[in-house]
Design a protein around this motif. Sequence first.
Motif, mmCIF file in Angstrom:
data_model
loop_
_atom_site.group_PDB
_atom_site.id
_atom_site.type_symbol
_atom_site.label_atom_id
_atom_site.label_comp_id
_atom_site.label_asym_id
_atom_site.label_seq_id
_atom_site.Cartn_x
_atom_site.Cartn_y
_atom_site.Cartn_z
ATOM 1 N N GLU A 1 0.825 -1.209 0.000
ATOM 2 C CA GLU A 1 0.000 0.000 0.000
ATOM 3 C C GLU A 1 0.862 1.263 0.000
ATOM 4 O OE1 GLU A 1 -3.284 2.344 2.813
ATOM 5 O OE2 GLU A 1 -2.490 0.378 3.424
ATOM 6 N N GLN A 2 1.917 1.278 0.810
ATOM 7 C CA GLN A 2 2.772 2.463 0.905
ATOM 8 C C GLN A 2 3.594 2.676 -0.368
ATOM 9 O OE1 GLN A 2 2.499 4.713 3.168
ATOM 10 N NE2 GLN A 2 1.044 3.522 4.366
ATOM 11 N N VAL A 3 4.009 1.592 -1.013
ATOM 12 C CA VAL A 3 4.720 1.711 -2.289
ATOM 13 C C VAL A 3 3.804 2.352 -3.331
ATOM 14 C CG1 VAL A 3 5.672 0.429 -4.258
ATOM 15 C CG2 VAL A 3 6.375 -0.157 -1.941
ATOM 16 N N GLN A 4 2.550 1.876 -3.408
ATOM 17 C CA GLN A 4 1.600 2.422 -4.384
ATOM 18 C C GLN A 4 1.343 3.906 -4.135
ATOM 19 O OE1 GLN A 4 -1.706 -0.241 -3.892
ATOM 20 N NE2 GLN A 4 -0.733 -1.921 -5.030
ATOM 21 N N ARG A 5 1.222 4.280 -2.864
ATOM 22 C CA ARG A 5 1.011 5.696 -2.540
ATOM 23 C C ARG A 5 2.228 6.538 -2.920
ATOM 24 N NH1 ARG A 5 -2.024 6.191 3.348
ATOM 25 N NH2 ARG A 5 -3.982 5.163 2.739
ATOM 26 N N ALA A 6 3.411 6.027 -2.642
ATOM 27 C CA ALA A 6 4.638 6.765 -2.970
ATOM 28 C C ALA A 6 4.773 6.951 -4.477
ATOM 29 C CB ALA A 6 5.851 6.035 -2.408
ATOM 30 N N VAL A 7 4.490 5.886 -5.245
ATOM 31 C CA VAL A 7 4.575 5.954 -6.706
ATOM 32 C C VAL A 7 3.589 6.984 -7.249
ATOM 33 C CG1 VAL A 7 4.103 4.694 -8.846
ATOM 34 C CG2 VAL A 7 5.447 3.616 -7.038
ATOM 35 N N SER A 8 2.354 6.955 -6.738
ATOM 36 C CA SER A 8 1.316 7.890 -7.191
ATOM 37 C C SER A 8 1.711 9.337 -6.902
ATOM 38 C CB SER A 8 -0.003 7.562 -6.499
ATOM 39 O OG SER A 8 -0.991 8.510 -6.834
ATOM 40 N N GLU A 9 2.209 9.596 -5.684
ATOM 41 C CA GLU A 9 2.590 10.959 -5.314
ATOM 42 C C GLU A 9 3.803 11.431 -6.110
ATOM 43 O OE1 GLU A 9 3.202 13.660 -1.296
ATOM 44 O OE2 GLU A 9 3.371 11.487 -1.168
ATOM 45 N N ALA A 10 4.772 10.521 -6.311
ATOM 46 C CA ALA A 10 5.966 10.880 -7.083
ATOM 47 C C ALA A 10 5.595 11.218 -8.525
ATOM 48 C CB ALA A 10 6.973 9.736 -7.051
ATOM 49 N N HIS A 11 4.693 10.447 -9.081
ATOM 50 C CA HIS A 11 4.289 10.686 -10.469
ATOM 51 C C HIS A 11 3.548 12.010 -10.617
ATOM 52 C CE1 HIS A 11 2.325 10.041 -14.390
ATOM 53 N NE2 HIS A 11 3.347 9.238 -14.627
ATOM 54 N N SER A 12 2.643 12.311 -9.675
ATOM 55 C CA SER A 12 1.884 13.556 -9.763
ATOM 56 C C SER A 12 2.750 14.779 -9.454
ATOM 57 C CB SER A 12 0.687 13.514 -8.815
ATOM 58 O OG SER A 12 1.113 13.415 -7.471
ATOM 59 N N SER A 13 3.747 14.619 -8.607
ATOM 60 C CA SER A 13 4.602 15.747 -8.212
ATOM 61 C C SER A 13 5.730 16.010 -9.199
ATOM 62 C CB SER A 13 5.189 15.508 -6.822
ATOM 63 O OG SER A 13 4.182 15.400 -5.846
#
Length: 500
Positions: A181-193
């Motif tokens: 779950e935390q990997v998916q959140r990190a990937v999503s935030e990194a991509h949007s930022s």
Amino acid sequence: MSKIKKVLIANRGEIALRIMRTLREMEILSVAVYSEADRNAPHVHFADEAVCLGPAPSKQSYLLQDKIIQLSIGLKVDAIHPGYGFLSENAAFAQKVQEAGIIFIGPSSAAIEIMGSKLGAKKAVSQYNIPLVPGTDDPISDLKEAKKVAKNIGYPILIKASAGGGGKGMRIVGDEEQFEEQVQRAVSEAHSSFGDGAVFIEKYINSPRHIEIQILGDQHGNIVHLFERECSIQRRHQKVIEEAPSAVVTPSMRQKMGIAAINVAKACNYYGAGTVEFIVDEKLNFYFLEMNTRLQVEHPVTELITGKDLVREQVLIAEGKALSFNQEDLSITGHAIETRVYAEDPKNNFLPDIGKLHTYKRPEGPGIRVDDGFEEGMDIPIYYDPMIAKLICYAEDREKCIEKMIRAIDGYKITGIENTLQFAKYVMKHPSFRSGAFDTKFIEKFFSPENLVTEFSRDEKTILAALGVYIFKQSSPKNQAYPSKSLNEKSNWTKRKKRG
């Protein structure tokens, strides 16, 4: 070597003004660019020329690469200084500037690109035996394999975005159940930022300190370090108070960190001003974190303890000149602390505040420096970083510098918006800060909104004391017995009372 006669500053606010002051001392003309929101900003009036880029949002103004370059060509500018933020670490912009025949006052685009990726930076420095936090060398692509790596490293671990910074795309994982779950959140935030979803694993270091080394390199292969800055007082993974030197770095540790920082610069053939950041654990072991390929917000503390104007050195390096000093010529004199004055409310989780600077009076006196970009009556725009100013104090030792900072904070008058001055005063007075026994979790460990009680100036205290005396006298039993009578009337009334 090229003599620079005219510089466009592709930035705004305090850093634009700070760069222009050095340029004026060097007899170099300055060109300001500004958005419609900054039309009346001090940096616009200070510059020799000023040009409006467009509407307030940075994407329609300060981030317009091609427009900035075309303006520079039209105004016959020799060089562009990017300051920090905006385009300062954009490798494509640096390359475009150079291709347009304009000097970029900063490192090569290749160095920016290498150090702009945390994974790329780790690979580049690995050949120099620089301490690295245990972790993966490549982005996570296989979750099952990544889980094995995390287990071998040992929880807690940190998931980090390869691109960007400021705590975005970063997640602490306490156990295996949270991992996916935390990997998916990190990937999503990194991509949007950052437009790049690559993330990797690092061992999470409890109670870390954030200590960085300032370096300067010329285009002839000479590199020096200008000692360390302590940057552990942070909120949301962003610095709020910095100082130089650190209270915990020994001469031996300083030498080792300095050598490591120089080797990081060598790993990407670096020239210009840059900062190598390290994370330091409880046992004072240090590990390479990243390199910022630009001038730092906190550069003034280094200038004060070394006597070197870093902007001046940037310009001379960009002109192709060799460094005029070597490592042996540099030494630490005194102590400096910088407080970032943000338009934020510390009592409300440091949320940004906007509004008008109804009162804005800077502190003055020996050893007090204010780098800002605002004047009384100006509005704090919502479109940019909420920093109002940098308050920097210098003294012969750390204790005297802390006391000077407290006095300077008391002399800084800001009304109309919430700000972080009283939070900074709280830090200065806290036993953990004064002893040097603090880390990046200072706010988490020690601060709560209740800590910020309203404090009054000496004049305000005098007025309140006088008011208190007046109220006390008016409410005393003696005065209540004769609420509206003259002294004679009171005397007669007393006699009648005794007879009756």
